[in-house]
Design an enzyme around this catalytic site. Structure first.
Site, mmCIF file in Angstrom:
data_model
loop_
_atom_site.group_PDB
_atom_site.id
_atom_site.type_symbol
_atom_site.label_atom_id
_atom_site.label_comp_id
_atom_site.label_asym_id
_atom_site.label_seq_id
_atom_site.Cartn_x
_atom_site.Cartn_y
_atom_site.Cartn_z
ATOM 1 N N SER A 16 -24.353 30.613 27.175
ATOM 2 C CA SER A 16 -24.374 30.535 28.633
ATOM 3 C C SER A 16 -25.424 29.639 29.250
ATOM 4 O O SER A 16 -25.344 29.357 30.442
ATOM 5 C CB SER A 16 -24.516 31.945 29.218
ATOM 6 O OG SER A 16 -23.321 32.665 28.971
ATOM 7 N N LYS A 70 -31.194 32.493 37.831
ATOM 8 C CA LYS A 70 -29.844 33.043 37.690
ATOM 9 C C LYS A 70 -29.788 34.467 38.228
ATOM 10 O O LYS A 70 -30.735 35.247 38.065
ATOM 11 C CB LYS A 70 -29.482 33.025 36.208
ATOM 12 C CG LYS A 70 -28.046 33.409 35.872
ATOM 13 C CD LYS A 70 -27.820 33.211 34.359
ATOM 14 C CE LYS A 70 -26.403 33.590 33.961
ATOM 15 N NZ LYS A 70 -26.193 33.449 32.517
ATOM 16 N N SER A 125 -22.246 30.867 31.364
ATOM 17 C CA SER A 125 -22.223 31.548 32.636
ATOM 18 C C SER A 125 -23.358 31.132 33.575
ATOM 19 O O SER A 125 -23.368 31.554 34.727
ATOM 20 C CB SER A 125 -22.283 33.060 32.424
ATOM 21 O OG SER A 125 -23.444 33.421 31.744
#
Lengths: 469, 102, 485
Positions: free
Chosen positions: C179, C80, C155
C-alpha cells in the site's frame, strides 16, 4: 442430600481469579483498583479498545501466573502464546478477548498440576492468563430495559483461569476445593479472593458418563454448593443422559435455567494474537519465581506439624490463612508453647481481627499464653482477654488486671464448689465414674458455678473424689 | 464443529455458508448481495486452495514468527476517562449506552 | 529534488532553522497548491490549515530567536487517514469511523511533531487499507496526477498523489501488502515499507497486524530518509517494535553492490513495457558499478494466496470492534437488540470490499478450515522467508517491477480476484518482514513505472543508497498537472 442409585457424578471446575495484587491491568497501565471508582473512570484508549491501540503485557502478571502454576504443582511452559477468542458482546471492547488457548497447538502458561483436598488429588488441566471483560448492567430488570449500560473499568483486568479435570465427585468437595484454592492463592500474595468478584467459577457436571452440562454465572463459593446440588438433583430426576448444554444459575430462584439454545457450538475462531510476543520463561526464570515465592499452604502446614509439633488439623487451619500463620510465626519466635498458641490463634483470631482496628501484638498474646501455662489465668479467661483487646484496643495485660482475671487454683476453695455442685445433682457422681463424657460434663458444671476455677485443678480434685476422697 | 485437523477440500461455498459467515461477522446481507458474494468467495477460495500443493515438510512444526520481550512494569499511569467518554455517541450518566442484549 | 524555487526538499529544515527560508511562506505555498490542484486529484480528506500555519509562524519566530529547530522543521507532512492525529478525525476512508476523533496521536506522528514537522492534513485511502487503487474509499477516489483519468494506486493513494503533485513535502502512508509501494510506483514517487518492527504501529488503525508498517513517501531519497529516521526506532507502546538500531547510509554509492533480479517478477504476468523499463533500471545500476545477477524464489507464485489468507483472517478480527457503541458511526437504533443493531451499523458502515474480506477472513479461521487455510498459509510464509534468506547470501539487494502493470483507468471493471492479482510483486516483503522500496524507473507513454528493491532485515540504508543512485541518474520529473499549475 440422599445417596441415590449410585449414579457417579463428575464435576470439573473453571475458576477465574483476578490477580488483584497487580497495580495495573493486564495489557495497559490503568490502575486495577476499580471497585471504589465511578463507572468508566479507570479507562484508557487501550482497554477501551479504541482503534489503533496495542496491548503491552504486564511483566508482573506473568510472574504471578507462573507462581500460581508452581503452587498448584503444574509444569510451567518455557514458551506460551496469547490467542484471540473472537465473539461479540457489549462488554468486550475489541470484539475479542485476549486469552491463551491450548487446543490450537499452543500451550498455556502452566498445565498438568494437582491440588490435594481432604486426602484426594484434584488434577489441574491448565492455567492461563487472560483479560476480564467490562461489566454489563441494566436499568431496572433485564427483560424490561430497552438498552444496556456498560462500564469498562473492569475491562482488561488480569485474570488467571484455572481449569480442573472432572475429578470432583460432589458439591461439598467442590466447595472444599475452591476454599483450598483460594487459600493457596492468597498465601502467595497475588490475589485477595475475598474481594467482590475476584474469584468466579463455572462448573461442568455429568452423571454416569452422560452428557456434560455447563453451569455458568455462579457468583460466590457459597452459591457453588447450592448450584451443584441443584443441578445434580435435576439431572438425577430426569435420569439418563442430560442434553449437553449450557445452563445459567439463577441465584434468586435457586435453580439452573437453560440459556437460549444454540444450534451449534460457539465458533470463536481462535488464532495467535499478532500484537503480542510469546511469553518466554527460561528454566532459570522459573527457578527464580519458585525461590521468591512465599511458602505454599501445604508445605507450611507440614512444617508446623513437624517442626513445631502442632497437631495436623490445627496446622492446616493455621497455614490456610496468611495473616494467622504470619502471626503465629511471630509468636513462635518469642515463645515455644506452639500447640497452645496455635489453638488460641485459630480459635480466637480471625484474619480480619488480626489486621483489624484493634490488633493484638504478638508480645501481648504470648504474655497471655504464658499466664495460661503457669495457671495464673484459665484458658477461658485468656480468650476473654483477647476478645476485649480486639474490641477495645486496651492492652491485654491491663484487661487481665481490670477484670480481675485470675485462675482460682486454691484446692480447698474448689473443693467447696465441687461439693456444692455434687450435692445439687444426685447420682451425678456415680454417672461420672467410668463415663468420660459424664465426667467432663460434671467438670463443666463446676466451671459454670465458678468460671475462674482452673479446669485442670477441678478435674484433678473431682477424679480424686471419685476414687473415694 | 470440532477443530480436528482434517484436510477440507472446499472450492465453493453455498448460500447457507455465506449466511452463517455473515451471522458470525455480524453483517446483514440482502439476497442479491449474498448470492454475488457466494460466487466471489467461491472463486477466491479456489485460488487459496493452491496452497495445498506446497511442500511444507521443510518448515519446523509449530514454528511461529513471534518475537520475545516487549513487556512493561506494573506501574500505574493516569487513565483518560474524560476524553474517551466525550467521544461516546450515546451515554447514560457515566455509562456507555448500548443496545439491550436479549 | 528542487522545488520551484530551487531548494532541495531535504534542505528545508536547515534553511528554516537559520532563517534563510520562511516556514510560514513555504507552508502557505503548499496550501495554495492544494487549493488549486486538489479538486482534480482529491488527495485530502481533511486539511489542518490554521494550526499548520500557526505552527509554521511559531517556527519562524523561534528561528529568529536563534533557537535550534527539529530535524523536520517547516516540512509539510500529509498523513494517511488510518494514522491517528489527535484533534483530527481518523476515518480510514470508511463511513463507520466518520466522526471518530482519537484522543491520542500515533507514535510516528508524535515524533514528527517533536521534530517540528507540520501535519498538513489527512489523506484519502482505500477503506481500512483494503485495495490498491484508492477507489475503495467511501469518500471518492484519488486520481493520478500524471493522468487524472487513471487511479493513483492504493491504499495510500492520497499520500502518494499529494507528494507527487507538490501538495505536501513528504507524507506518511502504511503498507500491508504494497500500500505504500503501489501508489508510489503509479505516481512516480519514492515510497518505503520499513522492516517489520522498525516503525511503531501504535496509532495505526490496523488492517493486518503481522504484515503492516507505517512508512515514508517522498519525491527523493534524501527527504525520504529524513522522515524515516525521525519516525523509526523502538517504542514501548508497541510490543512488536524492534530495538535494532538504524544504520546511516554511507553515501558512497553502489559500487560493488550485488543486485539480484527476481526471475518470478519478470514473468508473463507483467506488462512487457513495464518489464523493459525496470530492466533498463537494472542496467543503470550496473553502469554505476553494481554487480547484477538473477535469482529465483520458488514459493513466490504462492505468496498472493498466503498473503490474502493471513491478511483477511487478521482483518476480520481487527474490524470486530466497530460496533457504533463507543465511537464513530452510530445510527439510530431504536429498541433494536444488540445483534441486529450491530449488524445494521456494520452493514451500513462498511463498503463492499471490506465486507468481502471480513467474510473470507471469518471463513479461513473457522473450525474445520483453520488448519487447511490459516495454519498452512503461515507455514508457506515461513518457507518464503527461508528462500529469501538464502537468496540474500548471494545478493545484497533483490529487485523487480513494483507493479506488473501501468496505472489502470478509473472505473475499470475487474473481478475482486483480478484486482488482488496485481499485488503479486509486493506482498512477499510484508510476509517476510523485509524492507522494500519503490523507486521511479521511467515512463511508458507518459505513465510512471516503479522499480521495487528489497533488502535484508533492518538494512533500509542500503535501499536508500540504491534509491539515491537511481534518482540522481533518472533526474526528477514532475507530473504534467503540477507543471501546468
Amino acid at each position: 442430600m440422599q445417596a441415590e442409585s449410585g449414579l457417579r457424578v463428575k464435576i470439573g471446575l473453571e475458576v477465574h481469579c483476578q490477580l488483584t495484587a497487580l497495580k495495573t491491568k493486564l495489557f495497559c497501565s490503568c490502575s486495577s483498583d476499580y471497585r471504589a471508582s465511578e463507572p468508566n473512570e479507570k479507562i484508557c484508549p487501550v482497554c477501551f479498545g479504541l482503534p489503533g491501540t496495542l496491548p503491552v503485557l504486564n511483566a508482573k502478571a506473568v510472574e504471578y501466573a507462573a507462581m500460581i502454576g508452581l503452587a498448584l504443582n503444574c509444569s510451567v511452559a518455557n514458551r506460551s502464546l496469547f490467542y484471540r477468542k473472537n465473539y461479540f458482546y457489549p462488554d468486550l471492547p475489541k470484539g475479542f478477548q485476549i486469552s491463551q488457548y491450548d487446543k490450537a497447538g499452543g500451550v498455556p502458561i502452566a498445565s498438568s498440576g494437582s491440588v490435594e483436598v481432604e486426602g484426594k488429588d484434584v488434577r489441574i488441566t491448565r492455567i492461563q492468563l487472560e483479560e476480564d471483560p467490562g461489566k454489563l448492567t441494566y436499568e431496572g430488570t433485564i427483560d424490561k430495559s430497552s438498552y444496556s449500560l456498560v462500564d469498562y473499568n473492569r475491562a482488561g483486568i488480569a485474570l488467571v483461569e484455572i481449569v480442573t479435570e472432572p475429578d470432583i465427585e460432589d458439591a461439598r468437595e467442590a466447595k472444599m476445593f475452591l476454599e483450598k484454592l483460594r487459600s493457596v492463592i492468597e498465601s502467595l500474595g497475588v490475589s485477595n479472593g475475598e474481594l467482590d468478584g475476584a474469584m468466579r467459577c463455572d462448573a461442568n457436571i455429568s452423571l454416569a458418563g452422560g452428557a456434560r452440562v455447563e453451569v455458568k454465572n455462579i457468583s460466590s463459593f457459597k452459591e457453588v454448593e447450592k448450584a451443584l446440588n441443584y443441578e445434580i438433583l435435576r439431572q438425577r430426576t430426569f435420569s439418563g443422559n442430560a442434553t449437553s448444554e449450557t445452563r445459567h444459575w439463577d441465584e434468586r430462584r435457586s435453580i439452573t435455567i437453560a440459556l437460549r439454545s444454540k444450534e451449534e457450538e460457539q465458533e470463536y475462531r481462535y488464532f495467535p494474537e499478532p500484537d503480542l510476543n510469546a511469553i518466554v520463561l527460561e528454566p532459570g526464570a522459573i527457578a527464580g519465581v519458585r525461590k521468591a515465592m512465599p511458602e505454599v499452604v501445604d508445605a507450611k502446614a507440614s512444617r508446623y506439624a513437624e517442626e513445631f509439633g502442632v497437631s495436623l488439623q490445627l496446622a492446616k487451619e493455621l497455614a490456610a490463612k496468611k495473616e494467622l500463620s504470619a502471626f503465629f510465626d511471630e509468636c513462635a519466635r518469642l515463645h515455644d508453647g506452639y500447640q497452645e498458641m496455635a489453638s488460641l490463634i485459630v480459635g480466637e483470631l480471625s484474619a480480619a481481627a488480626v489486621a483489624g482496628a484493634h490488633p493484638i501484638a504478638p508480645e501481648e498474646f504470648v504474655g497471655l499464653v504464658r499466664m495460661v501455662e503457669s495457671s495464673s489465668i484459665t484458658r477461658a479467661q485468656a480468650k476473654e482477654a483477647i476478645r476485649e483487646t480486639l474490641l477495645t484496643g486496651r492492652p491485654a495485660r491491663q484487661v487481665v488486671q481490670m477484670k480481675n482475671l485470675s485462675a482460682v487454683v486454691d484446692e480447698s476453695a474448689i473443693a467447696v464448689v465441687i461439693a456444692k455442685v455434687v450435692a445439687a445433682r444426685p447420682g451425678a457422681l456415680d454417672e461420672a465414674r467410668g463415663d468420660k463424657k459424664a465426667f467432663n460434663h460434671l467438670v463443666g458444671q463446676v466451671l459454670k458455678e465458678e468460671p475462674k476455677a482452673q479446669p485442670t485443678v477441678v478435674a484433678k480434685l473431682l477424679a480424686k473424689r471419685l476414687r473415694g476422697k | 464443529m470440532s477443530r480436528k485437523s482434517r484436510t477440507r477440500k472446499t472450492y465453493s461455498v453455498d448460500l447457507r455458508q455465506v449466511e452463517r459467515l455473515a451471522d458470525l461477522s455480524r453483517l446483514s446481507l440482502g439476497p442479491e448481495e449474498a448470492e454475488r458474494l457466494r460466487g466471489e468467495l467461491s472463486s477466491i477460495l479456489e485460488y487459496f486452495a493452491t496452497l495445498e500443493k506446497v511442500d511444507v515438510s521443510g518448515v519446523a512444526e509449530g514454528a511461529d514468527a513471534s518475537l520475545e520481550g516487549g513487556l512493561r512494569e506494573d506501574v500505574v499511569r493516569p487513565s483518560m476517562p474524560a476524553e474517551i467518554l466525550e467521544g461516546v455517541p450515546q451515554r447514560k450518566g457515566r455509562y456507555v449506552r448500548a443496545p439491550r442484549v436479549f | 529534488m528542487k522545488s520551484r524555487s530551487g531548494v532541495s526538499l531535504h534542505q528545508v529544515p536547515s534553511m528554516v532553522s537559520n532563517g534563510e527560508m520562511s516556514a510560514e511562506e513555504y507552508i502557505a505555498s503548499i496550501f495554495e497548491k492544494v487549493d488549486r490542484l486538489d479538486q482534480k486529484i482529491h488527495s485530502y480528506l481533511q486539511l489542518n490549515r490554521e494550526p499548520s500555519l500557526a505552527k509554521a509562524k511559531e517556527l519562524d519566530r523561534r528561528a529568529k530567536r536563534g533557537e535550534r529547530l527539529g530535524r523536520l522543521a517547516g516540512l509539510g507532512i500529509a498523513v494517511k487517514d488510518n494514522i491517528c492525529v489527535r484533534s483530527l478525525q481518523a476515518t480510514c476512508a470508511s463511513r463507520i469511523l466518520r466522526g471518530f476523533n482519537p484522543p491520542y496521536s500515533a507514535t510516528a506522528v508524535q515524533r514528527i511533531e517533536s521534530e517540528d514537522g507540520i501535519i498538513l492534513g489527512k489523506t484519502n485511502m482505500d477503506e481500512f487499507g483494503m485495495g490498491n487503487t484508492t477507489q475503495n474509499s467511501a469518500y471518492g477516489p484519488t486520481l493520478n496526477p500524471w493522468d487524472t483519468s487513471r487511479v493513483s494506486g492504493g491504499s495510500s493513494g492520497g499520500s502518494a498523489a499529494a507528494v507527487a503533485a507538490g501538495m505536501a513535502s513528504v507524507a506518511l502512508g502504511s503498507d500491508t501488502g504494497g500500500s505504500i509501494r503501489c501508489p508510489s510506483s503509479f505516481c512516480s514517487v519514492v515510497g518505503l515499507k520499513p522492516t517489520y518492527g522498525r516503525v511503531s504501529r501504535y496509532g495505526l488503525i490496523p488492517y493486518a497486524n503481522s504484515l503492516e508498517q507505517i512508512g515514508p513517501i517522498a519525491r527523493d531519497a534524501e527527504s525520504l530518509w529524513l522522515l524515516f529516521s525521525a519516525i523509526a526506532g523502538y517504542d514501548a507502546e508497541d510490543a512488536t517494535s524492534s530495538r535494532e538500531p538504524v544504520k546511516s547510509p554511507k553515501g558512497d554509492g553502489i559500487k560493488g553492490l550485488r543486485v539480484g533480479r527476481i526471475k518470478e517478477f519478470f514473468g508473463e504476468g507483467a506488462q512487457q513495457k513495464v518489464t523493459e523499463r525496470v530492466m533498463d533500471g537494472g542496467a543503470k545500476l550496473e553502469a554505476l558499478g553494481a554487480k547484477a545477477g538473477e535469482t529465483s524464489i520458488a514459493s513466490l507464485p504462492h505468496s498472493l494466496a498466503v498473503y490474502y489468507v493471513i491478511a483477511m483472517a487478521e482483518a476480520s478480527s481487527n474490524l470486530s470492534r466497530y460496533d457504533g457503541v463507543r465511537y464513530g458511526l452510530s445510527p439510530e437504533r431504536g429498541t433494536a437488540d444488540w445483534n441486529s443493531a450491530f449488524a445494521r451499523t456494520r452493514s451500513e458502515g462498511f463498503g463492499e470490499e471490506v465486507k468481502r474480506r471480513i467474510l473470507l477472513g471469518t471463513f479461513v479461521l473457522s473450525a474445520g478450515y483453520y488448519e487447511a487455510y490459516y495454519v498452512r498459509a503461515q507455514k508457506v510464509r515461513a518457507l518464503l522467508a527461508q528462500e529469501f534468506a538464502l537468496a540474500f547470501k548471494k545478493f545484497d539487494v533483490l529487485f523487480g517491477p513494483t507493479m506488473p502493470v501501468l496505472p489502470p483507468k478509473l472505473g475499470e471493471r475487474v473481478t475482486p480476484l483480478e484486482d488482488y492479482l496485481i499485488d503479486i510483486n509486493t506482498v512477499a516483503a510484508n510476509l517476510t518482514g523485509l524492507p522494500a522500496i519503490s523507486v521511479p524507473c521511467g515512463l511508458v507513454d507518459g505513465l510512471p513505472v516503479g522499480m521495487q528493491v528489497i533488502a535484508p532485515m533492518f538494512r533500509e540504508e542500503v535501499l536508500l543508497e540504491v534509491a539515491a543512485a537511481l534518482g540522481r541518474e533518472q533526474g526528477l520529473k514532475s507530473p504534467p498537472l503540477e507543471e501546468a499549475a
